[in-house]
Every structure is written in C-alpha cells, then in structure tokens.
Design an enzyme around this catalytic site. Structure first.
Site: not given
Length: 739
Positions: A158, A424
């Site tokens: 870079e 249930s």
C-alpha cells in the site's frame, strides 16, 4: 652593395604546360573536356567584383545566423520568464485553493483524532470469546501485539515509502498520475497510508478536489502530531477489510477464526491484499482472486527485502487459505440478544467493554449441532425447516440458546422473538391452577367428549379413556380433561398462574387457553418451567452476568433474585405428574439416567411441535416448525423435539451428580389433607420481588375451591393406552414409521 634602384627579378612559378598553352605528358590538371558534366555557368561578374559579392553574401549569412540565435535566446528567455511568472501565479492559485478548502475545516488547534468506535467483546461463562460486536467488530490491538507480518505486508503493497515521506508521497503521486493518463482513467490513487487514515478519520468518501486537498492537509497534520508507528497502529485498527470487519483483529477473527496476534505470513498477505477492493477480493466471495492478490503481496514483500526467498517459498507451499463462514454460528443469536439488552443495563456504549455471559460454549455448540442435525436428517421428509432451543440452569442463567437452523440464512431469533401457540405444553399451568384450588395428582376426572359453548375439544385421534387421574391425564396429554379443569378453576385464574410462573406474552383467558391457543415464545415458556425444577423458586432468565471495561471497571453485575412463586408441595406434585410424562407418557423417548420431567406440545395440523423438559440441573425447551406456519408431516412434541432434547441433555449431564427433582414423592404415597390457604398471590412484575414474611419465601397460595371434589385414589389406565394430541400411547418409533 646592392642598389635600391636595382630591378627585381620576376618570379616564375613552375607549370606543367609549354608556353603555347599545351599540356605536357605529366600534366595532372583537369580541363573542362575531362568533366562528365558541363561546367557551371559563370556569372558575368568576375574577378574582384565577384570576390566582393561573395564576401558580402557571407557577411549577410552571418548576420542572419546571429539574428536567429538572438531570436532563440529571446524566445527561451521569454519562456523562462513567463514560466517563472506562471509558477508564481500557479503557486498563488494553489495557495488560494488550499486556503479556501482549508478554511472549511475546523481550526487546526481543535483537530483531534476521534475515538475509535467502541467494541463489545462477548465471552462465555468460561471466559472464551464468543464474538465481537460494535461498529468495528473487533478490539483494538497495539502494534506490538499484532503479528509482525501484517504491518510489513500492508506497508509493502500500500505505501512502500511510508517511513520516509511526510504524509504525502510526491513520487507515488506522480507515478499514479502518469498511469492514470496512460490508462485514460483512474486506475491508481497514489494516496499514502496517512492520507487514507485521514480520510477514514475525518472525511467523507466522495471524490472531489476539495476533499483531496483537505485529505493532504490532514495527512500532514497527522505526520506532525504522531509518530509513524502510531499512525500505522491507528490505520491497522480502523481500516475496512470487508465482510463488516474493521481493523485487523476483526478481520482475522472473521476470515481465519483466530486473533491477529496469531496470523501467519500467507494470511497476512491475504489481509493486505483485501485493502485494494475488500468486497471484490473477499475470500468468501472469490477465493481464487484473493489468493492471486496474496501471492502478489508476497512477491512485493520479497522484492523489498521484507521476507526472504525461503519464507516466500514456504508461504506459497502452504494450502490455500479458506475463510470460515463467520456468520453461520448459532452463537450470533446470543450476541444479538446481548446487544439488544446491553443499553438497558449500562446505557449507550461509549468505550470498549467486555460482556461476561452465562453461556456454556460446549453446551451451545452441542445444542446447535443437535438442532441442525435433526433438520438435516428429517427436514425434507417431515417438511420441517426451522428449530430453536433454550437451556436454563437453576439460577435463571441461560446456558445455551439456538434461534434457528442457520444464522447466516436467517437472523430472526425464533427462541426469543417468534410467538407461536404452545399447544399442550401450556397444560402444566392449567393443572397447577387446579392443584392450587385443592386437587391432587390422584384426583379423577372423566375423559369423555365435552362441549363448552360452541367448542368441542377432542383428544388425539378421537380416543377417550373414561375415569383417569390427573397424573395420567397430564402424562397422556388428554385434551378433554384439561378443558374440564380450566372451566372448573376459571380461565382467568389459569392465566394469572402462568404469568406468575414467568409467561410474559398476552394471554386470552378463555376455555381454549387450556390447549395452548395463546402465543408465547420458547424463551419465556422454558423459563416458566423453572419453578418446577427449583422447587418453587422463580428467576428472571438472563444471558448477561457482568459488564466491565478493559481496565476492569465494573459497569454492571447481576444480583441473585430468586423469589418463591410456588409452594414446595405443589412443585413436588407437578414434578410427580410431569415425570410420569417422561416415564410412560408422550415424552418416553426423553428418558435417560437422570430423573427428568416435562411436557410435550403439538398444535393443530402439526404446525408447531414442542417439548420443555427438566432435571434438577437444567431446564431445556425445544421447538420445531416452519416460519410460514406450514404443517409438518407426522411430527409431534413427542418425536423430533424429544429426540433433540435428549441428544443435548444426556451429554450435558455426564459429569453432573444424579439428583431427584425437588419435592418428588413416590407414586404410592398420597398427600394428606390440604391446609386452609390465604388470598391469591399478586402477579409478580418484572424486577419487583414477591412480598415475603409468611414463612413460605413470599408465596401465598390461593384458597381451595370448596365446590370441587377430590379423590385420594382411582383407577389408573395402563401405560399402553393412548389418545392425546401428542401421540398418546404410541411409541416414538410408531410415530416415526407412521404405524
């Protein structure tokens, strides 16, 4: 003596011709006759006149040359002069542009590097990292903590002159401009690491002359205020690496499942290569492109002497890096829950914090594996696409939570957000309300078709058993008996009992509530079973145990809060009845070597299947279904949920002591007469403990229903008799095989 008047002799030059103008034999002169072409015409002028003309012509040529040279010198001088003037005005214009855009920035005396967005480090109960959350997704590391390969790779690819320029690299900028001109477009930016950091810290990503000027000014300021090492450290902790990862720690965790401290050379090259185009070069999206870019980074590092030939060869010889599927783990459901609750506990997160959760990472992984395996094995055949699981210990600490089959595909948390009918699995609260009004597990009710207004509840497959005890009715999940009980005790009373136990969702107090028609979440339903397992103590379920800063300052720490919400003897009765569900009822497949109890639940057309079961150590709830409510095929609470529950609970109890459920009474012992009781207890509010001082830890049971009859005995049908909506007397194998 010689006389001055003496006549001087005439000098005779040697000639090669006779006196008559004829050449001799040795004459080498060339005449016109000897020429191949005719001689040029002579000008009329000859002699002295011609010589004067020639001299004049030569003088004129010299004057012309001098004039040309003078003109050239004048032109060059003009160019230099006007070039100098142009430079002056260009400098003035540049200074004006810089001043103009610089004036739009705040005063330099107020410039400060903004704080890095705070990171939330979420760890398990054992201290292991679960994940990082926040704008960055990873904690900041010092340059000395980061793998040395990472800064080398980033600088090499870079900004190779990073340690020598003053924030702006004129050479790199000129080279970039030349390449852009040759390419006819923008192919290279020429920004230094310092400029990139300035842009990320202070500016927007727009590409304008003004932003570029401001970027340069800020880069020069950064170089003046901070050392190169500090700038590089800030850059590495803030730069974007794709996939939502800001900073090297977040990126290393996301792509490699490890800390940036432990990144190898080829991994560092891959990370550095991402900076050019994080999305396009992501190893998740295009592994080949990411690998090619990483090899280029390695080559540049070798050319710059940052790695040796042998190191590069060894790096290239390693297998290609395969990025892990970062978002696929169920632990992200836990992280989502943490981030949602955190602001309520500490306010806005303004600095890095560490969140200690209650999650047992091994149990979490086992729960996720069990849910996914069940769907993978039975999903297509049974038309089931989703599942969820919650496991809570006796203190209310959530030990595992799975919100779906695959977080990467769906971030919707079915454990805490999805409200579904429990079927249930809601019945224990109806039975508890009946016990609180004087009934016992051995009380008998007639299991037969009934009609309540226009509603006629039916048992599974229309099977009825006549007189049965409540214990048997609950274990077989008989709908007829549950409907009778809620009408005897009152729907509102059943709703209040459920809320006292921990149900937070709105409940519709009608007869059908007995069959679980009001929607709840798996999280709250599982927590509502906790008082059964603890012998009557409730506890607010929680995931966050403590929150601290990186310096160790405690921002939040949970305090124990276990109010009594259920009398011990009633808890013992419920444990007796629901353990029978595991022994011989609809949850027989859940049984293992620890005493366990629980209740299955299946909604109409098998849209939802539940099982909430517990031991003296853990309460675990499981749900399976489809997000769109599509019916499943041959799935009940006693099948897939029970199988998954046992697959998680059995290994979780391997190193735990075997313990009976609180208040559990043998089936041949019948409790004595119930004592008179006071008024019904108030419904507890979130964060408000129950009143105490009555000798029962805050619990005040309701008065008995004098209109009811209780039984101290009665026929109990054999375990093989079925007929509930949860597979009844059929075995799990029968259900799976469709028998």
């Amino acid at each position: 003596m010689f006389s001055s008047k003496k006549k001087r002799k005439r000098r005779v030059e040697p000639r090669f011709e006779d006196g008559k103008g004829r050449r001799g034999a040795a004459d080498f002169a060339v005449t016109a006759d000897d020429r191949a072409a005719p001689p040029p015409r002579r000008s009329a002028k000859s002699g002295p006149k011609r010589r004067k003309a020639t001299q004049k012509k030569r003088a004129g040529g010299k004057r012309t040359s001098r004039k040309v040279a003078a003109r050239a010198r004048g032109l060059f001088g003009g160019l230099v002069y006007w070039g100098f003037i142009g430079c002056i005005w260009g400098g003035i214009a540049l200074a004006g542009v810089i001043a103009w855009y610089g004036a739009q920035l705040p005063s330099a005396s107020t410039w400060t590097v903004p704080d890095r967005p705070p990171n939330v480090k979420i760890v398990s109960a054992g201290g292991d990292l679960i994940t990082n959350r926040g704008a960055t997704g990873g904690q900041a590391l010092g340059l000395h903590e980061i793998s040395p390969y990472i800064p080398k790779a980033v600088v090499a690819i870079e900004d190779r002159r990073f340690f020598s320029h003053f924030g702006v690299d004129p050479i790199g900028l000129a080279r970039a401009m030349a390449r852009n001109v040759m390419a006819g477009g923008l192919v290279q930016g020429g920004s230094t690491l310092t400029q990139q950091l300035a842009k990320n810290l202070f500016l927007t990503p727009e590409r304008t002359i003004g932003r570029k000027v401001q970027e340069v000014l800020l880069a020069v300021w950064l170089e003046h205020e901070y050392s190169k090492q500090q700038i590089l450290e800030m850059y590495l902790n803030r730069v974007y690496f794709g996939a939502g990862a800001y900073g090297v720690e977040s990126a290393a965790r996301r792509y490699f499942g490890k800390s940036a401290r432990d990144v190898s050379l080829p991994e560092a090259a891959l990370l550095a290569g991402l900076l050019k185009a994080p999305s396009r070069l992501s190893p998740n999206r295009d592994p080949e492109a990411a690998e090619g870019r990483a090899q280029l980074v390695l080559s540049v590092m070798r050319d710059q002497g940052l790695v040796s030939d042998s190191e590069m060869t060894a790096a290239l010889a390693q297998p290609k890096t395969r990025a892990s599927r970062y978002w696929s783990g169920a632990h992200h459901y836990v992280a989502d829950a943490v981030m949602e609750e955190l602001p309520e506990l500490i306010g806005k997160v303004r600095r890095d914090v560490i969140v200690d959760t209650t999650i047992d990472l091994d149990l979490q992984k086992a729960a996720e594996a069990a849910v996914r395996a069940t769907i993978a094995e039975h999903g297509a055949e049974r038309n089931v696409s989703q599942g969820a699981l919650v496991s809570i210990d006796m203190s209310g600490a959530v030990r595992a939570m799975v919100g779906g089959a695959d977080y990467e595909r769906s971030q919707f948390d079915r454990a805490t957000e999805a409200r579904r009918q429990p079927g249930s699995a809601f019945k224990p609260f109806v039975y508890l309300a009946a016990l609180e009004q004087g009934l016992t597990p051995t009380s008998v009710r007639n299991d037969a078709p009934i009609r309540i207004g226009k509603w006629s509840p039916e048992n599974y497959r229309g099977r009825y058993h006549g007189p049965v005890t409540l214990e048997t009715a609950l274990s077989k999940s008989l709908n007829s008996v549950a409907a009778q009980l809620i009408m005897e005790t009152g729907p509102a009373n059943a709703a209040r009992t459920a809320r006292r136990m921990g149900i937070q969702s709105e409940l519709t107090a009608n007869a059908s509530l007995s069959l679980g028609t009001s929607e709840v979440t798996l999280f709250e339903l599982t927590a509502a079973y906790l008082p059964f397992a603890t012998g009557g103590y409730g506890a607010k379920p929680h995931v966050i145990a403590r929150v601290t800063t990186l310096d160790g300052e405690v921002l939040y720490e949970r305090r124990a809060d276990r109010p009594r919400v259920l009398a011990p003897d009633l808890a013992g009765m419920m444990n007796r009845m629901m353990s029978q569900t595991v022994r011989s009822g609809t949850a027989r497949a859940a049984a293992f070597n620890h005493p366990a109890a629980g209740k299955t639940g299946t909604t109409q057309n098998a849209r939802d299947a539940w099982f909430v079961g517990y031991t003296a150590h853990l309460v675990t709830g499981v749900w399976f279904g489809n997000d769109d409510g599509a019916p499943m095929k041959d799935v009940t609470g006693g099948t897939l949920p029970v199988m998954t529950w046992r697959a998680v609970m059995q290994p979780a109890h391997e190193n735990l002591p075997i313990a009976d459920l609180p208040g559990y009474m043998p089936f041949n012992i019948i409790p004595g007469p119930r004592p008179e009781r006071g008024p019904a207890p108030p419904v507890p509010q979130a964060g408000v403990p129950m009143a105490s001082g009555n000798g029962s830890g805050g619990y005040v049971p309701p008065p008995p229903d004098r209109t009811m009859t209780s039984s101290t005995g009665g026929p109990r049908p054999p375990a093989s008799v079925g007929g509930s909506n949860d597979a009844g007397g059929r075995s799990v194998l029968d259900v799976i095989l469709g028998r």
